[in-house]
Design a protein around this motif. Structure first.
Motif, mmCIF file in Angstrom:
data_model
loop_
_atom_site.group_PDB
_atom_site.id
_atom_site.type_symbol
_atom_site.label_atom_id
_atom_site.label_comp_id
_atom_site.label_asym_id
_atom_site.label_seq_id
_atom_site.Cartn_x
_atom_site.Cartn_y
_atom_site.Cartn_z
ATOM 1 N N VAL A 134 8.581 12.250 4.885
ATOM 2 C CA VAL A 134 8.428 11.010 4.134
ATOM 3 C C VAL A 134 7.566 11.322 2.924
ATOM 4 C CG1 VAL A 134 7.599 8.639 4.115
ATOM 5 C CG2 VAL A 134 8.606 9.576 6.198
ATOM 6 N N THR A 135 8.064 11.041 1.742
ATOM 7 C CA THR A 135 7.287 11.209 0.520
ATOM 8 C C THR A 135 7.244 9.885 -0.220
ATOM 9 O OG1 THR A 135 9.234 11.903 -0.754
ATOM 10 C CG2 THR A 135 7.933 13.638 0.317
ATOM 11 N N SER A 136 6.137 9.639 -0.897
ATOM 12 C CA SER A 136 5.991 8.358 -1.594
ATOM 13 C C SER A 136 5.191 8.541 -2.870
ATOM 14 C CB SER A 136 5.300 7.326 -0.696
ATOM 15 O OG SER A 136 4.021 7.796 -0.294
ATOM 16 N N ASN A 137 5.430 7.634 -3.797
ATOM 17 C CA ASN A 137 4.716 7.640 -5.066
ATOM 18 C C ASN A 137 4.645 6.202 -5.555
ATOM 19 O OD1 ASN A 137 3.514 8.283 -7.493
ATOM 20 N ND2 ASN A 137 5.430 8.912 -8.470
ATOM 21 N N GLY A 138 3.441 5.641 -5.553
ATOM 22 C CA GLY A 138 3.304 4.256 -5.961
ATOM 23 C C GLY A 138 1.896 3.744 -5.723
ATOM 24 N N GLN A 139 1.772 2.442 -5.561
ATOM 25 C CA GLN A 139 0.465 1.802 -5.404
ATOM 26 C C GLN A 139 0.465 0.918 -4.168
ATOM 27 O OE1 GLN A 139 -0.708 -0.638 -8.709
ATOM 28 N NE2 GLN A 139 -2.865 -0.666 -8.101
ATOM 29 N N LEU A 140 -0.557 1.109 -3.335
ATOM 30 C CA LEU A 140 -0.727 0.322 -2.115
ATOM 31 C C LEU A 140 -1.977 -0.532 -2.253
ATOM 32 C CD1 LEU A 140 0.176 -0.267 0.843
ATOM 33 C CD2 LEU A 140 -1.373 1.584 1.549
ATOM 34 N N ALA A 141 -1.845 -1.823 -2.001
ATOM 35 C CA ALA A 141 -2.984 -2.736 -2.098
ATOM 36 C C ALA A 141 -2.991 -3.655 -0.889
ATOM 37 C CB ALA A 141 -2.899 -3.567 -3.380
ATOM 38 N N GLY A 142 -4.193 -3.998 -0.427
ATOM 39 C CA GLY A 142 -4.310 -4.879 0.720
ATOM 40 C C GLY A 142 -5.508 -5.790 0.595
ATOM 41 N N SER A 143 -5.470 -6.879 1.349
ATOM 42 C CA SER A 143 -6.589 -7.813 1.366
ATOM 43 C C SER A 143 -6.647 -8.482 2.731
ATOM 44 C CB SER A 143 -6.435 -8.869 0.263
ATOM 45 O OG SER A 143 -5.258 -9.634 0.460
ATOM 46 N N GLY A 144 -7.858 -8.914 3.099
ATOM 47 C CA GLY A 144 -8.018 -9.623 4.363
ATOM 48 C C GLY A 144 -7.920 -8.715 5.570
ATOM 49 N N LEU A 145 -8.519 -7.501 5.482
ATOM 50 C CA LEU A 145 -8.466 -6.565 6.596
ATOM 51 C C LEU A 145 -9.366 -7.029 7.739
ATOM 52 C CD1 LEU A 145 -7.738 -3.847 7.913
ATOM 53 C CD2 LEU A 145 -9.668 -2.824 6.654
ATOM 54 N N ASP A 146 -8.801 -6.964 8.951
ATOM 55 C CA ASP A 146 -9.566 -7.265 10.160
ATOM 56 C C ASP A 146 -9.238 -6.173 11.168
ATOM 57 O OD1 ASP A 146 -10.947 -8.240 12.269
ATOM 58 O OD2 ASP A 146 -9.796 -10.099 12.493
ATOM 59 N N LEU A 147 -10.209 -5.294 11.407
ATOM 60 C CA LEU A 147 -9.987 -4.131 12.254
ATOM 61 C C LEU A 147 -10.898 -4.203 13.469
ATOM 62 C CD1 LEU A 147 -8.704 -1.323 12.686
ATOM 63 C CD2 LEU A 147 -10.583 -0.367 11.337
ATOM 64 N N VAL A 148 -10.293 -4.083 14.651
ATOM 65 C CA VAL A 148 -11.064 -4.106 15.888
ATOM 66 C C VAL A 148 -10.838 -2.790 16.620
ATOM 67 C CG1 VAL A 148 -11.429 -5.228 18.115
ATOM 68 C CG2 VAL A 148 -10.912 -6.607 16.080
ATOM 69 N N ILE A 149 -11.937 -2.006 16.773
ATOM 70 C CA ILE A 149 -11.878 -0.736 17.478
ATOM 71 C C ILE A 149 -12.955 -0.757 18.556
ATOM 72 C CG2 ILE A 149 -12.020 1.780 17.295
ATOM 73 C CD1 ILE A 149 -11.341 1.526 14.365
#
Length: 333
Positions: free
Chosen positions: A312-327
């Motif tokens: 898998v290869t990729s080229n672009g922009q990744l954006a996120g908001s509202g992260l909620d991570l439970v570990i």
């Protein structure tokens, strides 16, 4: 001499009368064929459907023109168990007879509108379409029959138009309702060398979907190349497909991209996406690990290959908001 002339005249009259009677008999036979064939077709269709799982079959009318090869079916309804599994208000099938002699099924046009169809898969993996059980061929491996003799048959369709149709798919792990507002497919055939144009406008589980592109020529394999748009498709319907690796999956998918997917036997699957992929209210739970995003958006190009070493290869922009991570804290001990 007069008696001879009378005999000749009587013989000519008898021959004329014989030809008239023969032509009249042929005309009557032709009329009977035109009148009775639709009834025989309807009876045969009902009998076959009942033998293969239908409890009730209703056919309002079948119009068949053997000269043009046009069949029009009006109001075909099938009921299996306690529900209607097929409802076709009107179906038009236009077949070209000539190519049949050279082992070609050449369909000029198929037009259907207002169809309601159910497709079921049992826990044992058995498929039923419109309540009809689709079994495997009884011929064993290596066995041949009349249909297998000689060169293989070719198949092709010039125009396929489907409008205002609903397909209800039910599987123990997946339930999908596909609405076909309008589907158009042109010039798809086993002997064609050019791609077949395809357009689709409809919905999947209530989420709008549109396609505008082409299918590759069948000699080149299978796939799709063109634009695809998906608006807010719920991922929850697919959560059982990712189990047990993922115990919970939720969110909505929005897609506005150009895709190019191609596959043929003896070659790896190749896929490319270029455009927007967005996930809203994403939630992924794996055992005691939980990840949630208010919005996760990708804008760019991704390539996938299922060669010996999947890549898998990729080229672009990744954006996120509202992260909620439970570990869980145990993972850090």
């Amino acid at each position: 001499m007069n008696s001879i002339n009378k005999n000749i005249s009587s013989r000519k009259g008898f021959l004329r009368q014989g030809w008239v009677m023969a032509l009249a008999g042929l005309a009557i036979l032709l009329v009977l064929l035109l009148v009775l064939t639709p009834y025989l077709m309807a009876w045969s269709a009902k009998d076959w459907l009942r033998e293969n799982g239908a409890d009730q079959v209703e056919v309002q009318d079948i119009d068949f023109n053997p000269f043009t090869g046009v069949v029009v079916v009006k109001r075909l309804k099938v009921r299996a168990g306690d529900r209607d599994t097929l409802d076709i208000p009107r179906l038009l099938l236009d077949v070209d007879w000539g190519p049949l002699f050279s082992r070609k099924v050449h369909v000029n046009a198929v037009t259907v509108e207002g169809v309601q169809l159910t497709v079921d898969v049992s826990p044992e993996g058995k498929l039923q379409v419109a309540g009809i059980k689709l079994g495997e061929s009884e011929a064993g491996e290596g066995e041949t029959g009349v249909a297998d003799a000689g060169k293989p048959w070719d198949y092709g369709i010039v125009e396929l138009d489907i409008r205002n149709t609903v397909i209800d798919y039910r599987d123990p792990g997946l339930q999908l309702e596909t609405e076909i507002h309008e589907l158009s497919l042109r010039d798809l055939a086993t002997w064609a060398t050019a791609p077949a144009p395809l357009t689709f406008n409809g919905a999947l589980n209530g989420a709008g979907i549109s396609l505008d592109g082409q299918l590759p020529a069948l000699v080149d394999g299978y796939g799709f190349a063109g634009s695809i748009k998906v608006s807010g498709l719920s991922l929850q319907a697919f959560d059982r497909l990712v189990q047990p690796a993922v115990t919970e999956l939720a969110g909505k998918l929005t897609l506005d991209s150009r895709v190019d997917v191609s596959y043929r036997e003896d070659t790896p699957l190749q896929a490319e996406q270029d455009g927007l992929v967005r996930l809203d209210d994403l939630r992924v739970v794996q055992a005691d690990l939980s990840v949630a995003y208010g919005r996760l958006e990708w804008q760019g190009k991704t390539r996938f290959s299922s060669a010996d070493e999947m890549s898998v290869t990729s080229n672009g922009q990744l954006a996120g908001s509202g992260l909620d991570l439970v570990i869980p804290s145990e993972r850090f001990r």
